[in-house]
Design a protein around this motif. Structure first.
Motif, PDB file in Angstrom:
ATOM      1  N   GLU A  49       2.723   8.922   9.280  1.00 37.94           N
ATOM      2  CA  GLU A  49       2.440   8.539   7.899  1.00 37.94           C
ATOM      3  C   GLU A  49       2.749   9.691   6.949  1.00 37.94           C
ATOM      4  OE1 GLU A  49       0.505  10.334   9.882  1.00 37.94           O
ATOM      5  OE2 GLU A  49      -1.355   9.167   9.862  1.00 37.94           O
ATOM      6  N   LYS A  50       2.663   9.451   5.658  1.00 40.66           N
ATOM      7  CA  LYS A  50       3.000  10.489   4.685  1.00 40.66           C
ATOM      8  C   LYS A  50       1.893  11.533   4.578  1.00 40.66           C
ATOM      9  CE  LYS A  50       1.594   7.216   1.091  1.00 40.66           C
ATOM     10  NZ  LYS A  50       2.055   6.452  -0.091  1.00 40.66           N
TER      11      LYS A  50
ATOM     12  N   GLU B  62       0.486  12.739   2.051  1.00 37.70           N
ATOM     13  CA  GLU B  62      -0.499  12.496   0.995  1.00 37.70           C
ATOM     14  C   GLU B  62      -1.743  11.759   1.485  1.00 37.70           C
ATOM     15  OE1 GLU B  62       3.165  13.731  -0.773  1.00 37.70           O
ATOM     16  OE2 GLU B  62       2.756  12.151   0.685  1.00 37.70           O
ATOM     17  N   VAL B  63      -1.712  11.271   2.703  1.00 31.85           N
ATOM     18  CA  VAL B  63      -2.919  10.716   3.307  1.00 31.85           C
ATOM     19  C   VAL B  63      -3.922  11.837   3.619  1.00 31.85           C
ATOM     20  CG1 VAL B  63      -3.761   9.617   5.441  1.00 31.85           C
ATOM     21  CG2 VAL B  63      -1.812   8.644   4.217  1.00 31.85           C
TER      22      VAL B  63
ATOM     23  N   LYS C 166      -3.012  16.208  -1.112  1.00 32.47           N
ATOM     24  CA  LYS C 166      -2.240  15.749  -2.267  1.00 32.47           C
ATOM     25  C   LYS C 166      -2.362  16.777  -3.378  1.00 32.47           C
ATOM     26  CE  LYS C 166      -1.532  11.357  -4.688  1.00 32.47           C
ATOM     27  NZ  LYS C 166      -2.099  10.002  -4.857  1.00 32.47           N
TER      28      LYS C 166
ATOM     29  N   ASP D 175      -8.358  12.186  -4.341  1.00 31.98           N
ATOM     30  CA  ASP D 175      -7.513  11.018  -4.626  1.00 31.98           C
ATOM     31  C   ASP D 175      -6.382  10.864  -3.606  1.00 31.98           C
ATOM     32  OD1 ASP D 175      -9.008  10.519  -7.001  1.00 31.98           O
ATOM     33  OD2 ASP D 175      -7.829  12.061  -8.024  1.00 31.98           O
ATOM     34  N   LEU D 176      -6.736  11.008  -2.344  1.00 30.09           N
ATOM     35  CA  LEU D 176      -5.735  10.886  -1.288  1.00 30.09           C
ATOM     36  C   LEU D 176      -5.238   9.453  -1.170  1.00 30.09           C
ATOM     37  CD1 LEU D 176      -7.414  13.066   1.495  1.00 30.09           C
ATOM     38  CD2 LEU D 176      -5.599  13.741  -0.083  1.00 30.09           C
ATOM     39  N   ASP D 177      -4.000   9.316  -0.739  1.00 30.48           N
ATOM     40  CA  ASP D 177      -3.445   7.988  -0.498  1.00 30.48           C
ATOM     41  C   ASP D 177      -4.133   7.351   0.704  1.00 30.48           C
ATOM     42  OD1 ASP D 177      -1.784   8.600  -2.574  1.00 30.48           O
ATOM     43  OD2 ASP D 177       0.074   8.582  -1.409  1.00 30.48           O
ATOM     44  N   VAL D 178      -4.046   6.043   0.760  1.00 26.18           N
ATOM     45  CA  VAL D 178      -4.653   5.312   1.876  1.00 26.18           C
ATOM     46  C   VAL D 178      -3.575   4.503   2.588  1.00 26.18           C
ATOM     47  CG1 VAL D 178      -6.911   5.188   0.761  1.00 26.18           C
ATOM     48  CG2 VAL D 178      -5.263   3.335   0.423  1.00 26.18           C
TER      49      VAL D 178
ATOM     50  N   GLU E  93       1.599  -1.100   4.840  1.00 22.57           N
ATOM     51  CA  GLU E  93       2.259   0.195   5.037  1.00 22.57           C
ATOM     52  C   GLU E  93       2.537   0.441   6.517  1.00 22.57           C
ATOM     53  OE1 GLU E  93       3.696   4.156   3.978  1.00 22.57           O
ATOM     54  OE2 GLU E  93       3.689   2.124   3.130  1.00 22.57           O
TER      55      GLU E  93
END
Length: 265
Positions: A148-149, A151-152, A155, A161-164, A169
């Motif tokens: 995965e990226k 940013e999980v 960030k 405010d991390l991505d989920v 996805e």
């Protein structure tokens, strides 16, 4: 005052031993005939010269598969001979599958190229949103590795405010989950419910280091500096399958022994 000093000394001795000497083998028996050895989050830690003590402990279990679920190295490392020695010791023991952790995503390009080389040269397979079919003991296992990226995990240099991850996805990265026995390697256990929704029968994760400090078995802290992280260590039953989380091997820890996990699936 004397007793307080003795307690402090005993605590310091235990903490040193836990972080330098101890190595636990945790066993999880699901009543099957395929044995998996699972390690995660070695980072800069070394168990014996060239990690021979760690490798010997794994080899004694006679695994059919070895899974390494990320952070075999740390982002700041430029010398990764520690990881190379471990893979060399394990080479030929069983098929070795490796996935990316958040630290591998931040390696310098030269070091990452070296990392890929040592995995390949020592018989491992680095699965980056890829899969492999392994036939063992009259069973066909479909092994997927999620990448995965970043940013999980991090960030803008921090942990806010991390991505989920959601099912869409996962499908974008891996495709739809196929029929049959599907094992998913996914470094981050916080999305265990999403992996289950995708369809994995067993998901193998790490990342949380068991919660770093465990008080009465409760995980206290995550690498994201969050208190009481979920899915930190152990077996978690989902609606469809199971999430199998290693407490890891490296980094500072307390009341949380570094571990190899052995599963009989």
């Amino acid at each position: 005052m004397k007793y307080i000093l003795l307690i402090c000394v005993a605590f310091a001795v235990y903490a040193f031993a836990e972080n330098r000497l101890f190595l636990r083998t945790r066993r999880e028996n699901f009543g099957g005939n395929v044995r998996i050895a699972h390690i995660s989050d070695l980072h800069k830690r070394c168990f014996g010269n060239g990690n021979k003590r760690l490798a010997d402990r794994i080899k004694r279990e006679k695994p059919d598969i070895i899974l390494i679920t990320g952070d075999l190295v740390s982002r700041s490392m430029t010398d990764i001979s520690n990881a190379e020695s471990l893979l060399h010791e394990l080479c030929g023991t069983a098929p070795i599958y490796v996935i990316m952790g958040n630290h591998e995503k931040e390696l310098k390009p030269r070091v990452f190229a070296e990392y890929q080389r040592i995995i390949a040269e020592n018989g491992g397979k680095l699965l980056r949103n890829d899969s492999d079919v392994l036939r063992v003991k009259d069973r066909e296992l479909k092994i997927y590795g999620l990448d995965e990226k970043l940013e999980v995990y991090k960030k803008n240099g921090g942990y806010k405010d991390l991505d989920v991850l959601d099912r869409a996805e996962i499908v974008r990265l891996l495709g739809e989950c196929p029929d049959g026995e599907v094992l998913l390697m996914a470094h981050n256990p916080f999305f265990g419910e999403v992996y289950d929704e995708w369809g994995a029968e067993y998901t193998f994760s790490g990342h949380v280091h068991g919660g770093i400090v465990r008080i009465f078995g409760v995980a206290m802290l995550s690498p994201e500096r969050k208190m009481f992280p979920k899915n930190a260590k152990g077996i978690y039953g989902m609606k469809h399958g199971k999430l199998c989380v290693s407490g890891g091997l490296g980094k500072l820890r307390l009341f949380n022994l570094p571990e190899i996990v052995i599963y009989d699936l």
